[in-house]
Design an enzyme around this catalytic site. Structure first.
Site, PDB file in Angstrom:
ATOM      1  N   ASP A 135      -8.820   0.896   2.139  1.00 18.60           N
ATOM      2  CA  ASP A 135      -8.813   1.508   0.797  1.00 18.60           C
ATOM      3  C   ASP A 135     -10.107   1.201   0.055  1.00 18.60           C
ATOM      4  O   ASP A 135     -10.706   2.072  -0.575  1.00 18.60           O
ATOM      5  CB  ASP A 135      -7.616   0.998  -0.021  1.00 18.60           C
ATOM      6  CG  ASP A 135      -6.302   1.621   0.441  1.00 18.60           C
ATOM      7  OD1 ASP A 135      -6.339   2.381   1.426  1.00 18.60           O
ATOM      8  OD2 ASP A 135      -5.257   1.342  -0.160  1.00 18.60           O
ATOM      9  N   THR A 192      -2.528   6.402  -3.986  1.00 21.63           N
ATOM     10  CA  THR A 192      -1.317   7.103  -3.525  1.00 21.63           C
ATOM     11  C   THR A 192      -0.125   6.759  -4.409  1.00 21.63           C
ATOM     12  O   THR A 192       0.664   7.634  -4.760  1.00 21.63           O
ATOM     13  CB  THR A 192      -0.999   6.701  -2.065  1.00 21.63           C
ATOM     14  OG1 THR A 192      -2.210   6.640  -1.339  1.00 21.63           O
ATOM     15  CG2 THR A 192      -0.063   7.674  -1.416  1.00 21.63           C
ATOM     16  N   THR A 193       0.008   5.478  -4.776  1.00 26.02           N
ATOM     17  CA  THR A 193       1.115   5.061  -5.648  1.00 26.02           C
ATOM     18  C   THR A 193       0.994   5.740  -7.007  1.00 26.02           C
ATOM     19  O   THR A 193       1.996   6.187  -7.581  1.00 26.02           O
ATOM     20  CB  THR A 193       1.104   3.526  -5.817  1.00 26.02           C
ATOM     21  OG1 THR A 193       1.014   2.924  -4.527  1.00 26.02           O
ATOM     22  CG2 THR A 193       2.340   3.039  -6.523  1.00 26.02           C
ATOM     23  N   ASP A 229       0.851  -1.185   0.000  1.00 28.32           N
ATOM     24  CA  ASP A 229       0.000   0.000   0.000  1.00 28.32           C
ATOM     25  C   ASP A 229       0.891   1.240   0.000  1.00 28.32           C
ATOM     26  O   ASP A 229       1.696   1.435   0.925  1.00 28.32           O
ATOM     27  CB  ASP A 229      -0.898  -0.019   1.253  1.00 28.32           C
ATOM     28  CG  ASP A 229      -1.776   1.216   1.336  1.00 28.32           C
ATOM     29  OD1 ASP A 229      -2.411   1.554   0.329  1.00 28.32           O
ATOM     30  OD2 ASP A 229      -1.810   1.844   2.404  1.00 28.32           O
TER      31      ASP A 229
END
Length: 539
Positions: A394, A97-98, A64
Protein backbone atom coordinates in the site's frame (compact mmCIF):
# COMPACT_ATOMS: atom_id res chain seq x y z
CA UNK A 1 -65.40 -23.83 -18.28
CA UNK A 2 -63.44 -22.44 -21.23
CA UNK A 3 -61.54 -20.09 -18.90
CA UNK A 4 -60.35 -22.98 -16.75
CA UNK A 5 -59.09 -24.85 -19.84
CA UNK A 6 -56.72 -22.02 -20.90
CA UNK A 7 -53.04 -23.01 -20.47
CA UNK A 8 -50.86 -21.17 -17.92
CA UNK A 9 -48.31 -18.73 -19.40
CA UNK A 10 -44.92 -19.16 -17.67
CA UNK A 11 -42.35 -16.48 -18.58
CA UNK A 12 -39.52 -17.70 -16.35
CA UNK A 13 -38.30 -21.18 -15.57
CA UNK A 14 -39.95 -22.68 -12.52
CA UNK A 15 -37.85 -22.13 -9.44
CA UNK A 16 -36.56 -18.71 -10.59
CA UNK A 17 -36.31 -16.22 -7.70
CA UNK A 18 -37.57 -12.72 -8.59
CA UNK A 19 -37.91 -9.64 -6.41
CA UNK A 20 -38.40 -6.03 -7.47
CA UNK A 21 -39.36 -2.48 -6.56
CA UNK A 22 -38.53 -0.43 -3.46
CA UNK A 23 -38.19 -3.50 -1.17
CA UNK A 24 -35.48 -4.82 -3.52
CA UNK A 25 -33.45 -1.56 -3.34
CA UNK A 26 -33.79 -1.48 0.46
CA UNK A 27 -32.75 -5.16 0.64
CA UNK A 28 -29.62 -4.41 -1.46
CA UNK A 29 -28.74 -1.45 0.79
CA UNK A 30 -29.09 -3.65 3.90
CA UNK A 31 -26.83 -6.32 2.35
CA UNK A 32 -24.16 -3.71 1.60
CA UNK A 33 -24.38 -2.42 5.17
CA UNK A 34 -23.34 -5.89 6.37
CA UNK A 35 -20.12 -5.64 4.29
CA UNK A 36 -19.46 -2.17 5.73
CA UNK A 37 -19.95 -3.48 9.29
CA UNK A 38 -17.35 -6.20 8.63
CA UNK A 39 -14.52 -3.70 7.98
CA UNK A 40 -15.77 -0.56 9.76
CA UNK A 41 -13.53 -1.05 12.81
CA UNK A 42 -10.31 -1.41 10.74
CA UNK A 43 -10.14 2.30 9.77
CA UNK A 44 -7.42 4.58 11.09
CA UNK A 45 -4.37 4.38 13.38
CA UNK A 46 -6.40 2.78 16.18
CA UNK A 47 -8.24 0.36 13.88
CA UNK A 48 -8.67 -3.26 14.96
CA UNK A 49 -7.37 -6.33 13.08
CA UNK A 50 -9.46 -9.17 11.69
CA UNK A 51 -8.55 -12.84 11.94
CA UNK A 52 -9.93 -14.75 8.95
CA UNK A 53 -9.79 -18.55 8.57
CA UNK A 54 -10.52 -19.81 5.05
CA UNK A 55 -11.90 -23.19 3.93
CA UNK A 56 -8.36 -24.67 3.92
CA UNK A 57 -7.79 -23.59 7.56
CA UNK A 58 -5.29 -20.92 6.48
CA UNK A 59 -5.20 -18.08 9.03
CA UNK A 60 -4.86 -14.45 7.89
CA UNK A 61 -4.51 -11.55 10.35
CA UNK A 62 -5.02 -8.18 8.66
CA UNK A 63 -6.63 -4.76 8.89
CA UNK A 64 -6.11 -4.04 5.19
CA UNK A 65 -9.54 -3.45 3.63
CA UNK A 66 -8.64 -4.96 0.24
CA UNK A 67 -7.31 -8.18 1.84
CA UNK A 68 -10.38 -8.60 4.07
CA UNK A 69 -12.80 -7.99 1.19
CA UNK A 70 -10.92 -10.48 -0.99
CA UNK A 71 -11.13 -13.17 1.73
CA UNK A 72 -14.82 -12.65 2.60
CA UNK A 73 -16.99 -15.29 0.91
CA UNK A 74 -19.86 -13.00 -0.13
CA UNK A 75 -22.95 -14.55 -1.73
CA UNK A 76 -25.34 -11.58 -2.13
CA UNK A 77 -25.01 -10.21 -5.71
CA UNK A 78 -25.41 -6.51 -4.76
CA UNK A 79 -22.85 -6.79 -1.95
CA UNK A 80 -20.45 -8.45 -4.43
CA UNK A 81 -20.83 -5.40 -6.69
CA UNK A 82 -19.84 -3.09 -3.83
CA UNK A 83 -16.80 -5.27 -3.06
CA UNK A 84 -15.67 -5.29 -6.72
CA UNK A 85 -15.85 -1.48 -6.99
CA UNK A 86 -14.05 -1.03 -3.64
CA UNK A 87 -11.26 -3.40 -4.73
CA UNK A 88 -10.81 -1.37 -7.92
CA UNK A 89 -9.51 1.41 -5.62
CA UNK A 90 -6.77 -0.96 -4.44
CA UNK A 91 -5.83 -1.80 -8.03
CA UNK A 92 -5.85 1.85 -9.16
CA UNK A 93 -4.31 3.67 -6.18
CA UNK A 94 -3.20 0.93 -3.76
CA UNK A 95 -4.81 2.37 -0.62
CA UNK A 96 -8.17 3.70 0.56
CA UNK A 97 -10.29 0.54 0.08
CA UNK A 98 -11.80 0.83 3.58
CA UNK A 99 -12.57 4.52 2.92
CA UNK A 100 -14.41 3.66 -0.32
CA UNK A 101 -16.49 0.95 1.38
CA UNK A 102 -17.38 3.19 4.35
CA UNK A 103 -18.33 6.16 2.16
CA UNK A 104 -20.41 4.03 -0.23
CA UNK A 105 -22.20 2.40 2.72
CA UNK A 106 -22.91 5.78 4.33
CA UNK A 107 -24.17 7.27 1.02
CA UNK A 108 -26.65 4.36 0.79
CA UNK A 109 -27.62 4.72 4.45
CA UNK A 110 -28.43 8.41 3.90
CA UNK A 111 -30.36 7.59 0.69
CA UNK A 112 -32.45 4.82 2.32
CA UNK A 113 -35.07 7.11 4.03
CA UNK A 114 -35.62 8.97 0.74
CA UNK A 115 -36.14 5.66 -1.12
CA UNK A 116 -38.65 4.53 1.55
CA UNK A 117 -40.48 7.88 1.26
CA UNK A 118 -41.04 7.22 -2.45
CA UNK A 119 -38.42 9.50 -4.06
CA UNK A 120 -37.30 8.02 -7.37
CA UNK A 121 -33.81 6.54 -7.13
CA UNK A 122 -32.78 8.33 -10.35
CA UNK A 123 -33.32 11.70 -8.61
CA UNK A 124 -31.01 10.56 -5.78
CA UNK A 125 -28.39 9.29 -8.26
CA UNK A 126 -28.44 12.58 -10.18
CA UNK A 127 -28.04 14.63 -6.98
CA UNK A 128 -25.20 12.45 -5.65
CA UNK A 129 -23.31 12.70 -8.94
CA UNK A 130 -23.74 16.48 -8.88
CA UNK A 131 -22.41 16.60 -5.29
CA UNK A 132 -19.42 14.38 -6.24
CA UNK A 133 -18.52 16.63 -9.18
CA UNK A 134 -18.64 19.67 -6.85
CA UNK A 135 -16.50 17.88 -4.22
CA UNK A 136 -13.87 16.88 -6.81
CA UNK A 137 -13.65 20.48 -8.05
CA UNK A 138 -13.16 21.67 -4.45
CA UNK A 139 -10.31 19.16 -3.93
CA UNK A 140 -8.63 20.56 -7.07
CA UNK A 141 -9.00 24.09 -5.66
CA UNK A 142 -7.58 23.49 -2.17
CA UNK A 143 -4.92 20.78 -2.80
CA UNK A 144 -1.30 21.82 -2.18
CA UNK A 145 1.25 21.16 -4.92
CA UNK A 146 4.80 20.36 -3.82
CA UNK A 147 7.64 21.62 -6.01
CA UNK A 148 9.40 18.85 -7.92
CA UNK A 149 12.53 20.91 -8.54
CA UNK A 150 13.65 20.57 -4.91
CA UNK A 151 14.66 16.89 -4.36
CA UNK A 152 14.91 17.27 -0.58
CA UNK A 153 11.42 18.76 -0.27
CA UNK A 154 10.00 16.11 -2.61
CA UNK A 155 11.60 13.31 -0.58
CA UNK A 156 10.05 14.72 2.63
CA UNK A 157 6.64 14.77 0.92
CA UNK A 158 6.99 11.12 -0.14
CA UNK A 159 8.10 10.05 3.35
CA UNK A 160 5.12 11.79 4.94
CA UNK A 161 2.69 10.19 2.48
CA UNK A 162 4.21 6.74 3.16
CA UNK A 163 4.05 7.32 6.96
CA UNK A 164 0.38 8.37 6.75
CA UNK A 165 -0.42 5.22 4.75
CA UNK A 166 1.26 3.01 7.38
CA UNK A 167 -0.35 4.76 10.39
CA UNK A 168 -3.29 2.36 10.37
CA UNK A 169 -1.22 -0.80 9.76
CA UNK A 170 0.35 -3.38 12.03
CA UNK A 171 3.78 -1.79 11.43
CA UNK A 172 2.66 1.70 12.57
CA UNK A 173 5.24 1.81 15.39
CA UNK A 174 8.06 1.32 12.85
CA UNK A 175 6.60 3.64 10.20
CA UNK A 176 9.62 5.98 10.12
CA UNK A 177 11.97 3.04 9.46
CA UNK A 178 9.77 1.61 6.68
CA UNK A 179 8.86 5.01 5.16
CA UNK A 180 12.57 5.60 4.46
CA UNK A 181 12.87 2.12 2.95
CA UNK A 182 9.76 2.50 0.75
CA UNK A 183 10.87 5.88 -0.61
CA UNK A 184 14.35 4.49 -1.38
CA UNK A 185 12.74 1.50 -3.14
CA UNK A 186 10.51 3.65 -5.37
CA UNK A 187 13.37 6.07 -6.10
CA UNK A 188 15.41 3.05 -7.33
CA UNK A 189 12.92 2.46 -10.15
CA UNK A 190 13.06 3.99 -13.60
CA UNK A 191 10.80 6.82 -14.83
CA UNK A 192 7.91 4.42 -15.59
CA UNK A 193 8.16 2.94 -12.06
CA UNK A 194 7.17 -0.68 -12.89
CA UNK A 195 5.89 -2.39 -9.75
CA UNK A 196 7.26 -5.80 -10.82
CA UNK A 197 10.83 -4.47 -10.50
CA UNK A 198 10.39 -4.33 -6.70
CA UNK A 199 10.87 -7.84 -5.31
CA UNK A 200 9.69 -8.74 -1.80
CA UNK A 201 11.27 -11.73 -0.02
CA UNK A 202 10.25 -12.97 3.42
CA UNK A 203 12.64 -14.55 5.96
CA UNK A 204 11.10 -15.77 9.23
CA UNK A 205 13.03 -14.91 12.39
CA UNK A 206 14.78 -11.86 13.77
CA UNK A 207 13.35 -8.43 14.52
CA UNK A 208 11.18 -6.44 12.11
CA UNK A 209 13.90 -3.76 12.07
CA UNK A 210 16.31 -6.36 10.62
CA UNK A 211 14.43 -5.94 7.33
CA UNK A 212 16.63 -4.48 4.62
CA UNK A 213 16.55 -3.00 1.14
CA UNK A 214 18.89 -4.50 -1.46
CA UNK A 215 19.55 -2.19 -4.41
CA UNK A 216 19.46 -4.87 -7.06
CA UNK A 217 18.11 -8.42 -7.41
CA UNK A 218 18.04 -10.85 -4.49
CA UNK A 219 16.66 -14.37 -4.35
CA UNK A 220 16.92 -17.36 -2.05
CA UNK A 221 19.70 -19.89 -2.70
CA UNK A 222 18.27 -22.76 -4.71
CA UNK A 223 18.77 -26.49 -4.15
CA UNK A 224 22.39 -27.43 -4.82
CA UNK A 225 24.73 -30.44 -4.92
CA UNK A 226 27.93 -31.18 -2.98
CA UNK A 227 30.37 -29.27 -5.21
CA UNK A 228 28.47 -26.03 -4.64
CA UNK A 229 30.39 -25.15 -1.44
CA UNK A 230 33.67 -25.11 -3.40
CA UNK A 231 32.41 -22.30 -5.68
CA UNK A 232 33.42 -18.69 -4.88
CA UNK A 233 30.66 -16.61 -3.24
CA UNK A 234 31.74 -13.11 -4.32
CA UNK A 235 32.45 -11.73 -7.81
CA UNK A 236 33.19 -8.21 -9.04
CA UNK A 237 31.78 -7.26 -12.47
CA UNK A 238 30.92 -10.86 -13.45
CA UNK A 239 29.20 -11.87 -16.69
CA UNK A 240 25.79 -13.46 -16.00
CA UNK A 241 24.48 -16.26 -18.27
CA UNK A 242 20.75 -17.09 -17.92
CA UNK A 243 19.55 -20.44 -19.30
CA UNK A 244 16.50 -22.62 -19.68
CA UNK A 245 18.55 -25.83 -20.06
CA UNK A 246 18.84 -28.99 -17.96
CA UNK A 247 22.46 -29.77 -17.09
CA UNK A 248 22.34 -33.22 -15.56
CA UNK A 249 22.42 -36.86 -16.68
CA UNK A 250 18.94 -38.29 -16.72
CA UNK A 251 17.87 -41.91 -16.29
CA UNK A 252 16.70 -43.55 -19.54
CA UNK A 253 13.02 -43.33 -20.27
CA UNK A 254 11.01 -46.40 -19.39
CA UNK A 255 9.18 -46.38 -22.71
CA UNK A 256 12.38 -46.08 -24.81
CA UNK A 257 14.06 -49.10 -26.35
CA UNK A 258 17.62 -49.43 -27.66
CA UNK A 259 18.77 -52.87 -28.90
CA UNK A 260 22.50 -53.62 -28.78
CA UNK A 261 24.38 -56.90 -29.13
CA UNK A 262 27.84 -56.07 -27.77
CA UNK A 263 29.47 -54.14 -24.92
CA UNK A 264 31.31 -51.69 -27.22
CA UNK A 265 28.02 -50.27 -28.56
CA UNK A 266 26.73 -49.78 -25.02
CA UNK A 267 29.96 -47.99 -24.06
CA UNK A 268 29.63 -45.68 -27.08
CA UNK A 269 26.08 -44.73 -25.99
CA UNK A 270 27.29 -43.90 -22.46
CA UNK A 271 30.28 -41.95 -23.82
CA UNK A 272 28.02 -39.99 -26.19
CA UNK A 273 25.77 -38.98 -23.30
CA UNK A 274 28.73 -37.73 -21.26
CA UNK A 275 30.34 -36.00 -24.24
CA UNK A 276 27.09 -34.10 -24.99
CA UNK A 277 26.99 -32.81 -21.38
CA UNK A 278 30.71 -31.91 -21.31
CA UNK A 279 30.39 -30.21 -24.71
CA UNK A 280 27.68 -27.94 -23.27
CA UNK A 281 29.74 -27.19 -20.16
CA UNK A 282 32.87 -26.38 -22.20
CA UNK A 283 30.92 -23.91 -24.36
CA UNK A 284 29.61 -22.12 -21.24
CA UNK A 285 33.12 -21.86 -19.77
CA UNK A 286 34.46 -20.59 -23.11
CA UNK A 287 31.81 -17.80 -23.13
CA UNK A 288 33.57 -16.15 -20.15
CA UNK A 289 30.46 -16.23 -17.89
CA UNK A 290 31.18 -16.34 -14.15
CA UNK A 291 27.54 -16.66 -12.95
CA UNK A 292 25.33 -19.33 -14.58
CA UNK A 293 21.63 -19.41 -13.70
CA UNK A 294 19.12 -21.92 -15.04
CA UNK A 295 15.40 -22.40 -14.63
CA UNK A 296 15.94 -26.19 -14.88
CA UNK A 297 18.15 -28.38 -12.60
CA UNK A 298 21.95 -28.24 -12.70
CA UNK A 299 23.27 -31.68 -11.68
CA UNK A 300 26.17 -32.74 -9.44
CA UNK A 301 28.59 -33.30 -12.36
CA UNK A 302 27.98 -29.81 -13.76
CA UNK A 303 28.18 -28.24 -10.27
CA UNK A 304 31.58 -29.83 -9.61
CA UNK A 305 32.77 -28.94 -13.14
CA UNK A 306 31.94 -25.23 -12.55
CA UNK A 307 33.42 -25.28 -9.03
CA UNK A 308 36.79 -26.51 -10.45
CA UNK A 309 36.82 -23.48 -12.77
CA UNK A 310 35.71 -20.86 -10.14
CA UNK A 311 32.27 -20.40 -11.71
CA UNK A 312 29.09 -19.94 -9.63
CA UNK A 313 25.96 -21.81 -10.74
CA UNK A 314 22.34 -22.03 -9.53
CA UNK A 315 19.64 -24.31 -10.94
CA UNK A 316 15.89 -24.37 -10.37
CA UNK A 317 15.71 -20.55 -10.24
CA UNK A 318 12.05 -19.42 -10.33
CA UNK A 319 10.78 -17.82 -13.52
CA UNK A 320 9.99 -14.52 -11.74
CA UNK A 321 13.51 -14.20 -10.28
CA UNK A 322 15.17 -15.19 -13.56
CA UNK A 323 13.11 -12.62 -15.52
CA UNK A 324 13.96 -9.87 -13.04
CA UNK A 325 17.68 -10.74 -13.18
CA UNK A 326 17.65 -10.61 -16.99
CA UNK A 327 15.80 -7.28 -17.01
CA UNK A 328 18.23 -5.81 -14.48
CA UNK A 329 21.58 -7.27 -15.65
CA UNK A 330 20.80 -7.56 -19.36
CA UNK A 331 21.15 -10.49 -21.75
CA UNK A 332 18.51 -13.07 -22.69
CA UNK A 333 17.31 -16.44 -21.40
CA UNK A 334 18.93 -18.96 -23.76
CA UNK A 335 17.58 -22.40 -24.65
CA UNK A 336 20.84 -23.52 -26.32
CA UNK A 337 24.53 -22.99 -25.59
CA UNK A 338 25.57 -23.02 -29.25
CA UNK A 339 26.91 -19.66 -30.40
CA UNK A 340 26.75 -17.70 -27.11
CA UNK A 341 27.37 -14.02 -27.96
CA UNK A 342 28.51 -11.24 -25.65
CA UNK A 343 25.12 -9.46 -25.92
CA UNK A 344 23.37 -12.66 -24.70
CA UNK A 345 25.02 -12.27 -21.29
CA UNK A 346 24.30 -9.72 -18.58
CA UNK A 347 26.65 -7.99 -16.16
CA UNK A 348 26.48 -6.48 -12.67
CA UNK A 349 28.93 -4.56 -10.46
CA UNK A 350 28.89 -7.03 -7.58
CA UNK A 351 27.53 -10.53 -6.95
CA UNK A 352 27.64 -12.10 -3.50
CA UNK A 353 25.97 -14.82 -1.49
CA UNK A 354 25.10 -13.76 2.07
CA UNK A 355 23.45 -15.37 5.10
CA UNK A 356 20.15 -13.75 6.15
CA UNK A 357 18.60 -15.46 9.17
CA UNK A 358 18.55 -19.18 8.47
CA UNK A 359 18.55 -18.66 4.70
CA UNK A 360 21.24 -17.88 2.14
CA UNK A 361 20.51 -15.22 -0.48
CA UNK A 362 22.15 -14.47 -3.84
CA UNK A 363 22.50 -10.70 -4.34
CA UNK A 364 23.13 -8.90 -7.65
CA UNK A 365 24.08 -5.25 -7.03
CA UNK A 366 24.78 -2.40 -9.44
CA UNK A 367 22.64 -3.71 -12.31
CA UNK A 368 23.09 -1.43 -15.38
CA UNK A 369 20.12 -2.27 -17.60
CA UNK A 370 17.14 -1.59 -15.35
CA UNK A 371 16.75 -0.04 -11.94
CA UNK A 372 15.46 -2.64 -9.52
CA UNK A 373 15.47 -3.41 -5.81
CA UNK A 374 14.45 -6.15 -3.39
CA UNK A 375 12.91 -5.77 0.07
CA UNK A 376 13.93 -8.56 2.47
CA UNK A 377 11.40 -8.64 5.32
CA UNK A 378 12.10 -10.18 8.74
CA UNK A 379 9.75 -10.94 11.60
CA UNK A 380 8.77 -13.50 14.21
CA UNK A 381 5.60 -15.05 12.75
CA UNK A 382 4.67 -15.83 9.17
CA UNK A 383 1.30 -14.03 9.48
CA UNK A 384 3.07 -10.91 10.78
CA UNK A 385 5.49 -10.85 7.81
CA UNK A 386 2.56 -11.35 5.40
CA UNK A 387 0.77 -8.35 6.92
CA UNK A 388 4.01 -6.32 6.71
CA UNK A 389 4.19 -7.15 3.00
CA UNK A 390 0.59 -5.98 2.44
CA UNK A 391 1.26 -2.75 4.37
CA UNK A 392 4.41 -2.01 2.33
CA UNK A 393 2.54 -2.72 -0.92
CA UNK A 394 0.00 0.00 0.00
CA UNK A 395 2.78 2.43 0.95
CA UNK A 396 4.71 1.74 -2.29
CA UNK A 397 1.58 2.37 -4.37
CA UNK A 398 0.93 5.64 -2.51
CA UNK A 399 4.52 6.87 -3.03
CA UNK A 400 4.33 5.99 -6.75
CA UNK A 401 1.07 7.96 -7.03
CA UNK A 402 2.53 10.90 -5.12
CA UNK A 403 5.51 10.97 -7.51
CA UNK A 404 3.21 11.06 -10.55
CA UNK A 405 0.68 13.47 -8.98
CA UNK A 406 2.57 15.83 -6.68
CA UNK A 407 -0.52 17.33 -4.99
CA UNK A 408 -1.44 16.51 -1.39
CA UNK A 409 -4.27 17.17 1.07
CA UNK A 410 -4.43 16.73 4.86
CA UNK A 411 -5.71 13.40 6.20
CA UNK A 412 -7.29 12.50 9.54
CA UNK A 413 -10.78 13.54 8.42
CA UNK A 414 -9.71 17.12 7.55
CA UNK A 415 -10.52 17.03 3.83
CA UNK A 416 -13.86 15.25 4.44
CA UNK A 417 -14.97 17.89 6.98
CA UNK A 418 -13.97 20.73 4.63
CA UNK A 419 -15.90 19.15 1.72
CA UNK A 420 -18.90 18.56 4.01
CA UNK A 421 -18.92 22.26 4.99
CA UNK A 422 -18.63 23.41 1.35
CA UNK A 423 -21.41 21.04 0.21
CA UNK A 424 -23.78 22.27 2.95
CA UNK A 425 -23.22 25.86 1.78
CA UNK A 426 -23.64 24.78 -1.86
CA UNK A 427 -26.93 22.96 -1.05
CA UNK A 428 -28.46 26.23 0.22
CA UNK A 429 -28.15 27.69 -3.27
CA UNK A 430 -30.27 24.87 -4.81
CA UNK A 431 -34.04 24.48 -4.53
CA UNK A 432 -36.20 21.36 -4.49
CA UNK A 433 -35.34 17.78 -3.51
CA UNK A 434 -31.72 18.17 -4.59
CA UNK A 435 -31.08 20.47 -1.63
CA UNK A 436 -32.03 17.72 0.83
CA UNK A 437 -30.07 15.08 -1.06
CA UNK A 438 -26.85 17.11 -1.32
CA UNK A 439 -27.13 17.92 2.41
CA UNK A 440 -27.47 14.17 3.08
CA UNK A 441 -24.35 13.57 0.94
CA UNK A 442 -22.48 16.21 2.99
CA UNK A 443 -23.55 14.49 6.21
CA UNK A 444 -22.36 11.11 4.84
CA UNK A 445 -18.82 12.47 4.38
CA UNK A 446 -18.56 12.93 8.16
CA UNK A 447 -18.48 9.12 8.57
CA UNK A 448 -14.66 9.15 8.15
CA UNK A 449 -13.79 11.41 11.14
CA UNK A 450 -16.65 9.85 13.16
CA UNK A 451 -15.36 6.32 12.58
CA UNK A 452 -11.79 7.42 13.39
CA UNK A 453 -13.10 8.71 16.74
CA UNK A 454 -15.12 5.56 17.45
CA UNK A 455 -12.19 3.25 16.65
CA UNK A 456 -9.88 5.28 18.93
CA UNK A 457 -12.44 5.28 21.77
CA UNK A 458 -12.98 9.07 21.67
CA UNK A 459 -16.25 11.00 22.08
CA UNK A 460 -17.26 11.42 18.43
CA UNK A 461 -19.97 14.04 19.14
CA UNK A 462 -17.57 16.43 20.91
CA UNK A 463 -14.76 16.01 18.34
CA UNK A 464 -17.11 16.47 15.35
CA UNK A 465 -18.69 19.58 16.85
CA UNK A 466 -15.20 21.05 17.41
CA UNK A 467 -14.24 20.20 13.80
CA UNK A 468 -17.41 21.85 12.42
CA UNK A 469 -16.66 24.99 14.45
CA UNK A 470 -13.00 25.16 13.32
CA UNK A 471 -13.89 24.62 9.63
CA UNK A 472 -16.63 27.28 9.84
CA UNK A 473 -13.94 29.67 11.15
CA UNK A 474 -11.72 28.95 8.13
CA UNK A 475 -9.45 26.15 9.45
CA UNK A 476 -9.63 24.04 6.28
CA UNK A 477 -6.93 21.54 7.37
CA UNK A 478 -8.31 20.93 10.88
CA UNK A 479 -8.68 17.20 11.54
CA UNK A 480 -8.46 14.60 14.28
CA UNK A 481 -5.37 14.34 16.46
CA UNK A 482 -5.20 10.75 17.70
CA UNK A 483 -2.38 11.44 20.18
CA UNK A 484 -4.02 14.27 22.14
CA UNK A 485 -7.70 13.24 21.72
CA UNK A 486 -8.42 16.63 20.23
CA UNK A 487 -8.41 18.46 16.89
CA UNK A 488 -5.29 19.85 15.20
CA UNK A 489 -4.02 21.33 11.92
CA UNK A 490 -3.14 18.07 10.16
CA UNK A 491 -1.23 19.82 7.38
CA UNK A 492 1.14 21.29 9.97
CA UNK A 493 1.27 17.88 11.69
CA UNK A 494 2.37 16.35 8.33
CA UNK A 495 -0.59 13.94 8.08
CA UNK A 496 -0.58 14.10 4.27
CA UNK A 497 -2.25 12.03 1.58
CA UNK A 498 -1.98 12.33 -2.21
CA UNK A 499 -5.10 14.14 -3.46
CA UNK A 500 -5.53 11.42 -6.13
CA UNK A 501 -6.39 8.94 -3.33
CA UNK A 502 -9.29 11.09 -2.12
CA UNK A 503 -10.43 11.88 -5.67
CA UNK A 504 -10.53 8.19 -6.59
CA UNK A 505 -12.18 7.23 -3.28
CA UNK A 506 -15.05 9.71 -3.75
CA UNK A 507 -15.56 8.72 -7.38
CA UNK A 508 -15.55 4.97 -6.62
CA UNK A 509 -17.85 5.34 -3.57
CA UNK A 510 -20.37 7.45 -5.52
CA UNK A 511 -20.27 4.98 -8.43
CA UNK A 512 -20.85 2.01 -6.10
CA UNK A 513 -23.79 3.78 -4.44
CA UNK A 514 -25.35 4.76 -7.78
CA UNK A 515 -25.02 1.21 -9.17
CA UNK A 516 -26.75 -0.31 -6.11
CA UNK A 517 -29.53 2.33 -6.11
CA UNK A 518 -30.23 1.81 -9.81
CA UNK A 519 -31.00 -1.94 -9.35
CA UNK A 520 -34.74 -2.36 -8.77
CA UNK A 521 -35.12 -6.02 -9.71
CA UNK A 522 -33.08 -9.20 -9.20
CA UNK A 523 -33.76 -12.32 -11.25
CA UNK A 524 -31.95 -15.34 -9.88
CA UNK A 525 -31.97 -18.42 -12.09
CA UNK A 526 -32.35 -21.81 -10.40
CA UNK A 527 -29.37 -24.15 -10.19
CA UNK A 528 -28.80 -26.47 -13.12
CA UNK A 529 -29.43 -29.46 -10.85
CA UNK A 530 -32.85 -28.06 -9.82
CA UNK A 531 -35.67 -30.56 -10.46
CA UNK A 532 -39.20 -29.33 -10.88
CA UNK A 533 -41.70 -31.04 -8.55
CA UNK A 534 -43.14 -34.19 -10.16
CA UNK A 535 -46.87 -34.62 -10.65
CA UNK A 536 -48.62 -36.76 -8.07
CA UNK A 537 -49.57 -40.30 -9.15
CA UNK A 538 -52.97 -40.55 -10.78
CA UNK A 539 -52.98 -36.92 -11.91
Amino acid sequence: MQQSMQPRIILLKEGTDTSQGVPQIVSNINACQMVVEAIRTTLGPRGMDKLIVDSKEKVTISNDGATILALLDIVHPAAKTLVDIARSQDAEVGDGTTTVTLLAGEFMKQAKPFIEDGINSQVIIRSFRKATAFALKKIQDIQVTVKKDDPKEQRELLKKCASTSMCSKLIAYNKEFFAEMVVDAVMCLGPRMPLNMIGIKKVTGGSITDSQLVTGVAFKKTFSYAGFEMQPKTYIKPKVLSLNIELELKAERDNAECRIDNVEDYQRIVDAEWSILYDKLDKMVASGAKIILSKLPIGDVATQFFADRDIFCAGRVTQEDLNRTVKACGGTILTTVNDIRAEDMGICDLFEEVQIGNERYNLFKGCPKASTCTLILRGGAEQFIDETERSLHDAIMIVRRALKNDSVVAGGGAIEMELSKELRNYAKSIHGKEQLLITAYAKALEIIPRQLCDNAGFDAITILNKLRQKHAQGGKWMGMDINSEDVADNFEACVWEPSIVKTNALTAACEACCVILSIDETVKNPNSNYQAPKELPGM
